[in-house]
Design a protein around this motif. Structure first.
Motif, PDB file in Angstrom:
ATOM      1  N   UNK A 164       0.997  -1.323   0.043  1.00  0.00           N
ATOM      2  CA  UNK A 164      -0.123  -0.035  -0.024  1.00  0.00           C
ATOM      3  C   UNK A 164       0.861   1.214  -0.019  1.00  0.00           C
ATOM      4  N   UNK A 165       0.572   2.119  -0.794  1.00  0.00           N
ATOM      5  CA  UNK A 165       1.243   3.512  -0.843  1.00  0.00           C
ATOM      6  C   UNK A 165       0.487   4.498  -0.416  1.00  0.00           C
ATOM      7  N   UNK A 166       0.935   5.434   0.203  1.00  0.00           N
ATOM      8  CA  UNK A 166       0.259   6.688   0.784  1.00  0.00           C
ATOM      9  C   UNK A 166       0.915   7.979   0.250  1.00  0.00           C
ATOM     10  N   UNK A 167       0.472   9.085  -0.311  1.00  0.00           N
ATOM     11  CA  UNK A 167       1.306  10.308  -0.606  1.00  0.00           C
ATOM     12  C   UNK A 167       0.565  11.228   0.305  1.00  0.00           C
ATOM     13  N   UNK A 168       1.413  12.012   1.204  1.00  0.00           N
ATOM     14  CA  UNK A 168       0.898  12.791   2.099  1.00  0.00           C
ATOM     15  C   UNK A 168       1.554  14.187   1.890  1.00  0.00           C
ATOM     16  N   UNK A 169       0.524  15.077   2.533  1.00  0.00           N
ATOM     17  CA  UNK A 169       1.019  16.559   2.098  1.00  0.00           C
ATOM     18  C   UNK A 169       1.662  17.232   3.529  1.00  0.00           C
ATOM     19  N   UNK A 170       1.995  18.299   3.442  1.00  0.00           N
ATOM     20  CA  UNK A 170       3.206  18.757   4.459  1.00  0.00           C
ATOM     21  C   UNK A 170       2.482  18.674   6.018  1.00  0.00           C
ATOM     22  N   UNK A 171       0.787  18.600   5.837  1.00  0.00           N
ATOM     23  CA  UNK A 171       0.245  18.578   7.004  1.00  0.00           C
ATOM     24  C   UNK A 171       0.168  17.112   7.674  1.00  0.00           C
ATOM     25  N   UNK A 172       0.574  16.088   6.892  1.00  0.00           N
ATOM     26  CA  UNK A 172       0.354  14.562   7.191  1.00  0.00           C
ATOM     27  C   UNK A 172      -0.786  14.149   6.809  1.00  0.00           C
ATOM     28  N   UNK A 173      -1.793  14.698   5.685  1.00  0.00           N
ATOM     29  CA  UNK A 173      -3.022  14.417   5.280  1.00  0.00           C
ATOM     30  C   UNK A 173      -2.748  13.308   4.119  1.00  0.00           C
ATOM     31  N   UNK A 174      -3.462  12.337   3.992  1.00  0.00           N
ATOM     32  CA  UNK A 174      -3.257  11.646   2.759  1.00  0.00           C
ATOM     33  C   UNK A 174      -4.065  12.439   1.674  1.00  0.00           C
ATOM     34  N   UNK A 175      -3.220  12.301   0.492  1.00  0.00           N
ATOM     35  CA  UNK A 175      -3.692  13.233  -0.615  1.00  0.00           C
ATOM     36  C   UNK A 175      -4.138  12.049  -1.719  1.00  0.00           C
ATOM     37  N   UNK A 176      -3.259  10.759  -1.757  1.00  0.00           N
ATOM     38  CA  UNK A 176      -3.713   9.806  -2.492  1.00  0.00           C
ATOM     39  C   UNK A 176      -3.377   8.628  -2.014  1.00  0.00           C
ATOM     40  N   UNK A 177      -3.719   7.490  -2.315  1.00  0.00           N
ATOM     41  CA  UNK A 177      -3.169   6.268  -1.929  1.00  0.00           C
ATOM     42  C   UNK A 177      -3.712   5.136  -2.838  1.00  0.00           C
ATOM     43  N   UNK A 178      -3.012   3.929  -3.026  1.00  0.00           N
ATOM     44  CA  UNK A 178      -3.383   2.814  -3.554  1.00  0.00           C
ATOM     45  C   UNK A 178      -2.357   1.736  -3.230  1.00  0.00           C
ATOM     46  N   UNK A 179      -2.485   0.685  -4.305  1.00  0.00           N
ATOM     47  CA  UNK A 179      -1.722  -0.605  -3.931  1.00  0.00           C
ATOM     48  C   UNK A 179      -0.800  -0.971  -5.254  1.00  0.00           C
ATOM     49  N   UNK A 180      -0.013  -1.804  -4.778  1.00  0.00           N
ATOM     50  CA  UNK A 180       0.660  -2.505  -6.048  1.00  0.00           C
ATOM     51  C   UNK A 180       1.379  -3.914  -5.720  1.00  0.00           C
ATOM     52  N   UNK A 181       1.521  -4.799  -6.559  1.00  0.00           N
ATOM     53  CA  UNK A 181       2.091  -6.223  -6.331  1.00  0.00           C
ATOM     54  C   UNK A 181       3.446  -6.437  -6.679  1.00  0.00           C
ATOM     55  N   UNK A 182       4.187  -6.900  -5.914  1.00  0.00           N
ATOM     56  CA  UNK A 182       5.604  -7.565  -6.428  1.00  0.00           C
ATOM     57  C   UNK A 182       5.400  -8.898  -6.387  1.00  0.00           C
ATOM     58  N   UNK A 183       5.813  -9.253  -7.808  1.00  0.00           N
ATOM     59  CA  UNK A 183       5.945 -10.769  -8.222  1.00  0.00           C
ATOM     60  C   UNK A 183       7.807 -11.047  -8.394  1.00  0.00           C
ATOM     61  N   UNK A 184       8.000 -11.947  -7.630  1.00  0.00           N
ATOM     62  CA  UNK A 184       9.549 -12.202  -7.494  1.00  0.00           C
ATOM     63  C   UNK A 184       9.500 -13.981  -7.849  1.00  0.00           C
TER      64      UNK A 184
END
Length: 86
Positions: free
Chosen positions: A66-86
């Motif tokens: 799961x990733x989260x982009x946060x602004x300078x106040x710590x509020x989540x601007x956007x989030x999403x997910x990605x999968x790693x296959x190895x």
């Protein structure tokens, strides 16, 4: 309440060796990019990552993240997910 607008493009997804994360909007520029593994443990935190992030996945295990982009106040601007296959 406004609809959630996806501001982030992530590719390739699923990924094997690297992932590219692009924050599409110019303002606000994210102050943090935080990545968690699927059980909620923080895997990576980047301060002032900019709008285009290239991540080498050498230290990432196979699984969902799961990733989260946060602004300078710590509020989540956007989030999403990605999968790693190895």
């Amino acid at each position: 309440m406004s609809e959630h607008v996806k501001r982030t493009v992530i590719y390739p997804n699923p990924a094997r060796s690297f992932i590219q994360i692009q924050f599409k909007q110019q303002t606000p520029v994210p102050a943090w990019l935080v990545i968690y593994n699927f059980i909620g443990k923080k895997q990576l935190e980047l301060v002032n990552p900019g709008s285009n992030v290239y991540l080498d996945l050498a230290d990432f295990r196979r699984g969902l993240y799961i990733f989260q982009f946060k602004d300078k106040n710590g509020q989540i601007i956007d989030s999403g997910k990605f999968q790693v296959e190895k």
